[in-house]
Design a protein around this motif. Structure first.
Motif, mmCIF file in Angstrom:
data_model
loop_
_atom_site.group_PDB
_atom_site.id
_atom_site.type_symbol
_atom_site.label_atom_id
_atom_site.label_comp_id
_atom_site.label_asym_id
_atom_site.label_seq_id
_atom_site.Cartn_x
_atom_site.Cartn_y
_atom_site.Cartn_z
ATOM 1 N N ARG A 129 0.844 -1.198 0.000
ATOM 2 C CA ARG A 129 0.000 0.000 0.000
ATOM 3 C C ARG A 129 0.880 1.250 0.000
ATOM 4 N NH1 ARG A 129 -2.811 3.617 3.272
ATOM 5 N NH2 ARG A 129 -4.922 4.014 2.522
ATOM 6 N N GLN A 130 0.492 2.227 -0.807
ATOM 7 C CA GLN A 130 1.247 3.472 -0.928
ATOM 8 C C GLN A 130 0.479 4.615 -0.276
ATOM 9 O OE1 GLN A 130 4.474 3.498 -2.327
ATOM 10 N NE2 GLN A 130 4.100 1.304 -2.197
ATOM 11 N N PRO A 131 1.130 5.644 0.240
ATOM 12 C CA PRO A 131 2.569 5.854 0.119
ATOM 13 C C PRO A 131 3.361 5.048 1.139
ATOM 14 C CG PRO A 131 1.610 7.698 1.309
ATOM 15 C CD PRO A 131 0.469 6.787 0.914
ATOM 16 N N PHE A 132 4.418 4.467 0.688
ATOM 17 C CA PHE A 132 5.379 3.782 1.540
ATOM 18 C C PHE A 132 6.740 4.222 1.050
ATOM 19 C CE2 PHE A 132 8.393 0.557 2.706
ATOM 20 C CZ PHE A 132 7.993 0.140 3.961
ATOM 21 N N ARG A 133 7.518 4.841 1.930
ATOM 22 C CA ARG A 133 8.844 5.317 1.528
ATOM 23 C C ARG A 133 9.740 5.330 2.750
ATOM 24 N NH1 ARG A 133 9.291 10.937 -1.400
ATOM 25 N NH2 ARG A 133 9.056 11.817 0.659
ATOM 26 N N LYS A 134 10.802 4.544 2.670
ATOM 27 C CA LYS A 134 11.818 4.525 3.725
ATOM 28 C C LYS A 134 13.187 4.562 3.078
ATOM 29 C CE LYS A 134 9.018 2.228 7.200
ATOM 30 N NZ LYS A 134 8.973 1.178 8.224
ATOM 31 N N SER A 135 14.082 5.305 3.696
ATOM 32 C CA SER A 135 15.438 5.465 3.158
ATOM 33 C C SER A 135 16.198 4.154 3.185
ATOM 34 C CB SER A 135 16.200 6.518 3.964
ATOM 35 O OG SER A 135 15.626 7.787 3.766
ATOM 36 N N ILE A 136 17.016 3.963 2.147
ATOM 37 C CA ILE A 136 17.856 2.779 2.021
ATOM 38 C C ILE A 136 19.132 3.193 1.293
ATOM 39 C CG2 ILE A 136 16.867 2.016 -0.173
ATOM 40 C CD1 ILE A 136 16.865 -0.873 1.057
ATOM 41 N N TYR A 146 18.209 -5.983 -0.662
ATOM 42 C CA TYR A 146 16.943 -6.712 -0.568
ATOM 43 C C TYR A 146 16.618 -7.085 0.878
ATOM 44 C CZ TYR A 146 16.294 -7.062 -5.612
ATOM 45 O OH TYR A 146 16.078 -6.771 -6.935
ATOM 46 N N ALA A 147 17.625 -7.493 1.653
ATOM 47 C CA ALA A 147 17.392 -7.837 3.060
ATOM 48 C C ALA A 147 16.967 -6.607 3.859
ATOM 49 C CB ALA A 147 18.658 -8.466 3.662
ATOM 50 N N GLU A 148 17.615 -5.470 3.627
ATOM 51 C CA GLU A 148 17.252 -4.237 4.327
ATOM 52 C C GLU A 148 15.841 -3.794 3.939
ATOM 53 O OE1 GLU A 148 17.753 -0.695 6.747
ATOM 54 O OE2 GLU A 148 18.408 -2.775 6.802
ATOM 55 N N ALA A 149 15.485 -3.940 2.671
ATOM 56 C CA ALA A 149 14.135 -3.576 2.229
ATOM 57 C C ALA A 149 13.085 -4.439 2.928
ATOM 58 C CB ALA A 149 14.021 -3.718 0.714
ATOM 59 N N GLU A 150 13.347 -5.713 3.066
ATOM 60 C CA GLU A 150 12.412 -6.598 3.778
ATOM 61 C C GLU A 150 12.308 -6.204 5.244
ATOM 62 O OE1 GLU A 150 10.279 -9.008 2.798
ATOM 63 O OE2 GLU A 150 10.818 -8.433 0.745
ATOM 64 N N ARG A 151 13.443 -5.888 5.865
ATOM 65 C CA ARG A 151 13.429 -5.470 7.269
ATOM 66 C C ARG A 151 12.615 -4.189 7.424
ATOM 67 N NH1 ARG A 151 15.142 -2.047 10.655
ATOM 68 N NH2 ARG A 151 16.444 -0.842 9.242
ATOM 69 N N LEU A 152 12.826 -3.212 6.531
ATOM 70 C CA LEU A 152 12.106 -1.947 6.609
ATOM 71 C C LEU A 152 10.607 -2.134 6.377
ATOM 72 C CD1 LEU A 152 14.647 0.314 4.710
ATOM 73 C CD2 LEU A 152 14.037 0.484 7.143
ATOM 74 N N LEU A 153 10.256 -3.074 5.524
ATOM 75 C CA LEU A 153 8.854 -3.354 5.250
ATOM 76 C C LEU A 153 8.162 -3.942 6.475
ATOM 77 C CD1 LEU A 153 6.851 -3.193 2.909
ATOM 78 C CD2 LEU A 153 7.561 -5.488 2.234
ATOM 79 N N ALA A 154 8.904 -4.714 7.254
ATOM 80 C CA ALA A 154 8.323 -5.415 8.395
ATOM 81 C C ALA A 154 8.570 -4.743 9.740
ATOM 82 C CB ALA A 154 8.892 -6.836 8.437
ATOM 83 N N ASP A 155 9.248 -3.588 9.768
ATOM 84 C CA ASP A 155 9.682 -3.037 11.062
ATOM 85 C C ASP A 155 8.572 -2.410 11.900
ATOM 86 O OD1 ASP A 155 9.258 -0.441 10.134
ATOM 87 O OD2 ASP A 155 11.311 0.194 10.319
ATOM 88 N N GLY A 156 7.405 -2.213 11.326
ATOM 89 C CA GLY A 156 6.290 -1.702 12.121
ATOM 90 C C GLY A 156 6.316 -0.198 12.341
ATOM 91 N N GLY A 157 7.356 0.482 11.871
ATOM 92 C CA GLY A 157 7.433 1.943 12.013
ATOM 93 C C GLY A 157 6.551 2.634 11.014
ATOM 94 N N ALA A 158 6.584 3.951 11.040
ATOM 95 C CA ALA A 158 5.804 4.742 10.096
ATOM 96 C C ALA A 158 6.179 4.355 8.662
ATOM 97 C CB ALA A 158 6.049 6.225 10.324
#
Length: 164
Positions: A129-136, A146-158
């Motif tokens: 679901r968008q908007p979803f944007r986290k720095s990488i 790819y591992a960091e993207a998965e972690r950021l997707l699942a981290d529960g933060g904003a």
């Protein structure tokens, strides 16, 4: 009746030679036509399939820094392409606004010489679901990205972290 896709877009510019160089040399677009008298250049990423997807023409009247368009997004084929643009932008001192994961895409937001925001992005086959944007950081190896993207997707933060 239905829209089938975006055909092309264009920008009014102050310095056509400088902007032409940026989009031809830095972005790798092919000049397919131009008219010096009219001060216009046509570009394509797929010149065998599409005459032009992007146009530059002299005649800009708004100040650099004024908001004109939200962004121009350029699709790439692989994570190696994203990483290559990461390195190229560093080497050429291109102003990068943010490197991000959108969950369904990786992107680098950057500015051309006249301050127009662009993005190079790689589509990822995920439904997020968008908007979803986290720095990488695209300076990492692909497996780390790819591992960091998965972690950021699942981290529960904003899910949306705008540029500070």
């Amino acid at each position: 009746m239905a829209i089938t896709g975006l055909g092309h877009t264009g920008l009014w510019v102050y310095d056509l030679p400088k902007m032409r160089d940026f989009y031809e040399r830095m972005m790798g677009l092919t000049v397919t036509d131009e008219d010096d008298d009219l001060g216009i250049v046509f570009f394509s990423a797929r010149p065998d399939e599409e005459h032009h997807e992007f146009v530059l023409q002299k005649g800009r009247t708004s100040a650099i820094g004024d908001k004109q368009q939200h962004q121009i997004s350029w699709r790439v084929a692989s994570i190696d392409d994203i990483r290559a643009f990461h390195r190229l932008f560093q080497q050429e001192n291109v102003e990068v606004q943010q490197e991000v994961t959108h969950g369904n895409a990786f992107g680098i937001y950057f500015f051309d010489p006249e301050g127009n925001r662009n993005e190079v992005y790689l589509r990822i086959e995920k439904d997020v679901r968008q908007p979803f944007r986290k720095s990488i950081d695209f300076g990492q190896e692909p497996e780390q990205i790819y591992a960091e993207a998965e972690r950021l997707l699942a981290d529960g933060g904003a899910a949306y972290q705008p540029v500070q």
